[in-house]
Design a protein around this motif. Structure first.
Motif, PDB file in Angstrom:
ATOM      1  N   ALA A  82       0.941  -1.124  -0.157  1.00 37.54           N
ATOM      2  CA  ALA A  82       0.176   0.112   0.138  1.00 37.54           C
ATOM      3  C   ALA A  82       0.745   1.395   0.104  1.00 37.54           C
ATOM      4  CB  ALA A  82      -0.923   0.083   1.293  1.00 37.54           C
ATOM      5  N   PHE A  83       1.996   1.198   0.983  1.00 34.25           N
ATOM      6  CA  PHE A  83       2.782   2.245   0.816  1.00 34.25           C
ATOM      7  C   PHE A  83       3.651   2.697  -0.578  1.00 34.25           C
ATOM      8  CE2 PHE A  83       3.818   1.059   5.384  1.00 34.25           C
ATOM      9  CZ  PHE A  83       2.533   1.711   5.944  1.00 34.25           C
ATOM     10  N   LYS A  84       3.938   1.580  -1.177  1.00 35.50           N
ATOM     11  CA  LYS A  84       4.816   1.358  -2.323  1.00 35.50           C
ATOM     12  C   LYS A  84       3.751   2.156  -3.443  1.00 35.50           C
ATOM     13  CE  LYS A  84       6.211  -2.488  -4.041  1.00 35.50           C
ATOM     14  NZ  LYS A  84       6.865  -3.625  -4.590  1.00 35.50           N
ATOM     15  N   PHE A  85       2.439   1.604  -3.350  1.00 32.46           N
ATOM     16  CA  PHE A  85       1.641   2.219  -4.490  1.00 32.46           C
ATOM     17  C   PHE A  85       0.603   3.242  -4.339  1.00 32.46           C
ATOM     18  CE2 PHE A  85       2.792  -2.339  -5.616  1.00 32.46           C
ATOM     19  CZ  PHE A  85       3.205  -2.338  -7.000  1.00 32.46           C
ATOM     20  N   SER A  86       1.377   4.149  -3.390  1.00 28.80           N
ATOM     21  CA  SER A  86       0.452   5.176  -3.142  1.00 28.80           C
ATOM     22  C   SER A  86       0.283   6.063  -4.339  1.00 28.80           C
ATOM     23  CB  SER A  86       0.663   5.810  -1.706  1.00 28.80           C
ATOM     24  OG  SER A  86       2.131   6.305  -2.206  1.00 28.80           O
ATOM     25  N   ARG A  87      -0.532   7.199  -4.246  1.00 26.87           N
ATOM     26  CA  ARG A  87      -0.867   8.364  -5.149  1.00 26.87           C
ATOM     27  C   ARG A  87       0.290   9.308  -4.861  1.00 26.87           C
ATOM     28  NH1 ARG A  87      -6.877   9.514  -5.825  1.00 26.87           N
ATOM     29  NH2 ARG A  87      -6.807   8.615  -3.709  1.00 26.87           N
ATOM     30  N   LYS A  88       0.649  10.231  -5.877  1.00 29.27           N
ATOM     31  CA  LYS A  88       1.489  11.274  -5.288  1.00 29.27           C
ATOM     32  C   LYS A  88       0.540  12.396  -4.928  1.00 29.27           C
ATOM     33  CE  LYS A  88       5.209  10.370  -8.772  1.00 29.27           C
ATOM     34  NZ  LYS A  88       6.145  11.148 -10.036  1.00 29.27           N
ATOM     35  N   GLY A  89       1.076  12.900  -3.685  1.00 25.00           N
ATOM     36  CA  GLY A  89       0.411  14.266  -3.244  1.00 25.00           C
ATOM     37  C   GLY A  89      -0.829  13.520  -2.193  1.00 25.00           C
ATOM     38  N   PHE A  90      -1.103  12.310  -2.142  1.00 27.36           N
ATOM     39  CA  PHE A  90      -1.736  11.933  -1.302  1.00 27.36           C
ATOM     40  C   PHE A  90      -1.270  10.682  -0.277  1.00 27.36           C
ATOM     41  CE2 PHE A  90      -4.200  12.845  -4.978  1.00 27.36           C
ATOM     42  CZ  PHE A  90      -5.383  13.316  -4.226  1.00 27.36           C
ATOM     43  N   PRO A  91      -1.072  11.185   0.997  1.00 29.24           N
ATOM     44  CA  PRO A  91      -0.361  10.137   1.986  1.00 29.24           C
ATOM     45  C   PRO A  91      -1.244   8.846   2.053  1.00 29.24           C
ATOM     46  CG  PRO A  91      -0.652  12.208   2.838  1.00 29.24           C
ATOM     47  CD  PRO A  91      -1.282  12.404   1.690  1.00 29.24           C
ATOM     48  N   PRO A  92      -0.628   7.688   2.138  1.00 28.06           N
ATOM     49  CA  PRO A  92      -1.204   6.406   2.222  1.00 28.06           C
ATOM     50  C   PRO A  92      -2.336   6.304   3.400  1.00 28.06           C
ATOM     51  CG  PRO A  92       1.102   6.071   1.688  1.00 28.06           C
ATOM     52  CD  PRO A  92       0.915   7.490   2.301  1.00 28.06           C
ATOM     53  N   ILE A  93      -3.373   5.756   3.183  1.00 28.73           N
ATOM     54  CA  ILE A  93      -4.356   5.297   4.401  1.00 28.73           C
ATOM     55  C   ILE A  93      -4.724   4.298   4.269  1.00 28.73           C
ATOM     56  CG2 ILE A  93      -6.525   6.169   5.548  1.00 28.73           C
ATOM     57  CD1 ILE A  93      -6.237   8.884   4.503  1.00 28.73           C
ATOM     58  N   VAL A  94      -4.513   3.445   5.292  1.00 28.12           N
ATOM     59  CA  VAL A  94      -4.971   1.901   4.962  1.00 28.12           C
ATOM     60  C   VAL A  94      -5.793   1.613   6.042  1.00 28.12           C
ATOM     61  CG1 VAL A  94      -3.887  -0.466   5.317  1.00 28.12           C
ATOM     62  CG2 VAL A  94      -2.671   1.378   4.284  1.00 28.12           C
ATOM     63  N   ARG A  95      -6.878   1.064   5.907  1.00 27.25           N
ATOM     64  CA  ARG A  95      -7.866   0.605   6.780  1.00 27.25           C
ATOM     65  C   ARG A  95      -8.012  -1.087   7.182  1.00 27.25           C
ATOM     66  NH1 ARG A  95     -10.515   5.200   8.167  1.00 27.25           N
ATOM     67  NH2 ARG A  95     -10.455   6.761   6.639  1.00 27.25           N
ATOM     68  N   ILE A  96      -8.077  -1.524   8.403  1.00 28.10           N
ATOM     69  CA  ILE A  96      -8.091  -3.174   8.223  1.00 28.10           C
ATOM     70  C   ILE A  96      -9.218  -3.251   9.259  1.00 28.10           C
ATOM     71  CG2 ILE A  96      -6.801  -5.083   9.083  1.00 28.10           C
ATOM     72  CD1 ILE A  96      -4.472  -3.614   8.871  1.00 28.10           C
ATOM     73  N   SER A  97     -10.245  -4.326   8.598  1.00 30.80           N
ATOM     74  CA  SER A  97     -11.498  -4.496   9.352  1.00 30.80           C
ATOM     75  C   SER A  97     -11.688  -5.931   9.187  1.00 30.80           C
ATOM     76  CB  SER A  97     -12.689  -3.855   8.619  1.00 30.80           C
ATOM     77  OG  SER A  97     -12.699  -4.160   7.617  1.00 30.80           O
ATOM     78  N   HIS A  98     -12.481  -6.675  10.020  1.00 26.38           N
ATOM     79  CA  HIS A  98     -12.833  -7.954  10.058  1.00 26.38           C
ATOM     80  C   HIS A  98     -14.091  -8.363  10.326  1.00 26.38           C
ATOM     81  CE1 HIS A  98     -12.956  -7.674  14.434  1.00 26.38           C
ATOM     82  NE2 HIS A  98     -13.341  -9.082  14.528  1.00 26.38           N
ATOM     83  N   ARG A  99     -14.714  -9.422  10.241  1.00 27.72           N
ATOM     84  CA  ARG A  99     -16.143 -10.022  10.516  1.00 27.72           C
ATOM     85  C   ARG A  99     -16.064 -11.363  10.284  1.00 27.72           C
ATOM     86  NH1 ARG A  99     -20.579 -10.074   5.990  1.00 27.72           N
ATOM     87  NH2 ARG A  99     -19.227 -10.288   4.242  1.00 27.72           N
ATOM     88  N   PHE A 100     -16.891 -12.009  11.152  1.00 32.70           N
ATOM     89  CA  PHE A 100     -17.013 -13.584  11.069  1.00 32.70           C
ATOM     90  C   PHE A 100     -18.121 -13.944   9.958  1.00 32.70           C
ATOM     91  CE2 PHE A 100     -14.778 -13.371  15.067  1.00 32.70           C
ATOM     92  CZ  PHE A 100     -13.708 -14.251  14.675  1.00 32.70           C
TER      93      PHE A 100
END
Length: 551
Positions: A444-462
């Motif tokens: 996610a860090f590597k393929f971020s857009r220029k000018g847009f800091p990476p934002i990563v969200r991790i969620s779960h459900r069963f």
């Protein structure tokens, strides 16, 4: 006076009534409805079990039925056909032609109650007929003789029904035991004699059941493989001792299992699994007879042995593969380390002697050697993932926090934000899930857009098994779904499967660094956990990686 004659057809004395016919005519003419109602009242008073089958009838319908039966009874008395009436009733019972109630639904209590009620009802109106003892006492005696005949014939029919039912049950049981693909047997532990041996003994072993019944347990002992006999006898003695310590009535909870080989008539040994339980006990509460059910498991044992051999070969192959991978990795990395080392020395020692173009070529050589070194390490990681099966329950939130600490410098460098909900505790290989989280986050860090800091969200459900029906999942009672979403450059969903293939890249090396193995490692890790990983993306908006594993 009264007389008795013998009827050769029925085998019972016919009742030649003298006084009762006139009394019966009196009841027909004067008290029919009252007598019918008295029968019903008395049946309810004694709580006749049969009445339960007439609950659906109204009082009027029940009285009408009682009147019809009472008329038949009284007419039989008047015409001196009382035994014929009894026989007709018993025949309807035996032929299952009684109204509402089935032939097997009459109980012994019904027989006694019917006899009692008929006598009580018939004698209720005697004083209205005559108060002279010389008149009503002979009538009572004839009623008693009728009641005795009625009871005898009903009890005989009840015994006949029971015997027929018992014979049906025995025939049914014999059919089951003889057609079952098993040997079913009962034997006396004191005498060693068999009480029963099913036809399965001949079907599965080729010997007639009669031979076992004649020769007893000794014949069977001679068929058991010598290597299994001592162990089998010791196990049997232990289980018998345990059964004798059990309280009476607890037999049904103890089923013992034995596995052994027994010789077929053709000389070959077959594997059997026997399930034994207590059949009955003697007066002292000790085990008397044992019931055994034995199944031929030769094919199962052969399959198990074949699977064990395949497993052994696979483990041996995996061990050799790991050894080869380590050796190959070391042998391949060693010349690369030398190329890198001597390249760096050459660049430093000959810095003034090599022109600019030579410096560029030298840098490319060193960079290529370093990339090859990294690539070999990644390939080794992929090859070793499936060999690690040390699944233990781990808190995924703690594993993620460890990864975030390891990537702390990179996170600050790219100004990334990572949000995760309260991830659960599930059985995983901890080291592999650390690598999984690390690869997806660095991706996610590597393929971020220029000018847009990476934002990563991790969620779960069963998920329930019905909700997780994708192919490739192993069977489980529930599943864990993890979603890792970023706001990077995304991708065209036409390439959703391509990105997990080893060495596959959607972008040129000069645009984004890497070996093209990171996501392939992620897929290998998820598959090693019995799960699947999929990806979806929108160009210039971001990507979502979905992981589903048994949880």
């Amino acid at each position: 006076m009264s007389a008795t004659s013998t009827n050769p057809d029925t085998g019972s004395g016919e009742l030649a009534l003298v006084y009762l016919p006139a009394y019966a005519q009196f009841l027909l003419d004067n008290h029919l409805e009252e007598l019918a109602a008295e029968f019903i009242r008395l049946f309810r008073e004694v709580d006749l079990p049969m009445l339960a089958f007439f609950k659906s009838l109204s009082d009027e319908q029940l009285l009408e039925m009682s009147k019809e039966t009472t008329i038949k009874l009284l007419v039989a008395f008047v015409e001196n056909r009382s035994v014929e009436n009894i026989i007709a009733t018993v025949n309807r019972w035996s032929q299952d032609q009684l109204p509402t109630i089935g032939r097997n639904q009459i109980a012994t209590n019904d027989i006694g109650s019917i006899s009692y009620v008929r006598k009580q009802a018939l004698t209720t109106f005697l004083t209205r007929y005559s108060t002279d003892p010389l008149v009503f006492i002979p009538i009572i005696r004839e009623i008693d003789r009728y009641i005795l005949e009625l009871q005898n014939r009903m009890i005989a029919q009840y015994i006949s029904v029971l015997n027929e039912h018992l014979n049906q049950q025995l025939h049914f049981t014999e059919k089951i035991t003889d057609t079952a693909p098993a040997i079913i047997a009962t034997f006396n532990i004191h005498t060693g004699k068999y009480l029963f041996m099913s036809q399965g003994f001949e079907v599965l072993l080729g010997f007639s059941p009669e031979r076992v019944l004649e020769e007893g347990i000794g014949f069977l002992m001679n068929l058991i493989h010598p290597d299994d006999l001592t162990k089998l006898m010791d196990e049997n003695a232990r289980e018998l001792e345990k059964a004798n310590r059990l309280p009476v009535g607890a037999d049904e909870v103890q089923v013992s299992e034995f596995r052994y080989r027994i010789r077929h008539q053709d000389g070959n040994y077959r594997w059997f699994q026997t399930y034994g339980t207590v059949f009955d006990r003697n007066h002292a509460g000790k085990v008397e007879h044992i019931l055994n059910i034995s199944l031929d498991i030769t094919d199962q044992v052969d399959a198990e042995q074949h699977a064990q051999e395949k497993k052994r070969q696979l483990e041996q192959s995996n061990a050799s593969l790991q050894e080869f991978a380590y050796i190959a990795s070391h042998d391949l990395k060693e010349p690369l380390r030398k190329i890198t080392t001597f390249g760096d020395r050459l660049r430093l020692s000959q810095q003034g002697s090599i022109d600019a173009e030579g410096q560029v070529y030298l840098s490319k050589i060193v960079d290529a050697a370093q990339r090859m070194h990294t690539l070999i390490g990644d390939i080794l990681s992929v090859s070793l993932i499936s060999s690690n099966q040390t699944f233990e329950k781990h808190d995924l939130k703690l594993i993620l926090n460890e990864v975030l600490q390891a990537l702390e410098h990179k996170i600050e460098q790219v100004n990334a934000e990572i949000y995760a909900d309260q991830l659960p505790v599930v059985p995983v290989v901890a080291s592999q899930f650390r690598q999984l989280f690390q690869n997806l986050l660095t991706n996610a860090f590597k393929f971020s857009r220029k000018g847009f800091p990476p934002i990563v969200r991790i969620s779960h459900r069963f998920l329930t098994p019905g909700e997780a029906s994708q192919p490739g999942l192993i069977t489980a009672r529930r599943y864990l779904e993890l979603k890792i979403t970023d706001n990077g450059i995304g991708f065209d969903n036409r390439y959703a499967n391509k990105i997990f293939a080893i060495f596959q890249r959607l972008h040129a090396k000069k645009e984004f660094e890497g070996t093209g193995i990171g996501l392939a490692i992620c897929r290998k890790i998820v598959e090693n956990h019995g799960g699947i990983i999929t990806a979806s993306g929108i160009p210039n908006q971001g990507a979502t990686f979905t992981i589903v594993i048994p949880g």
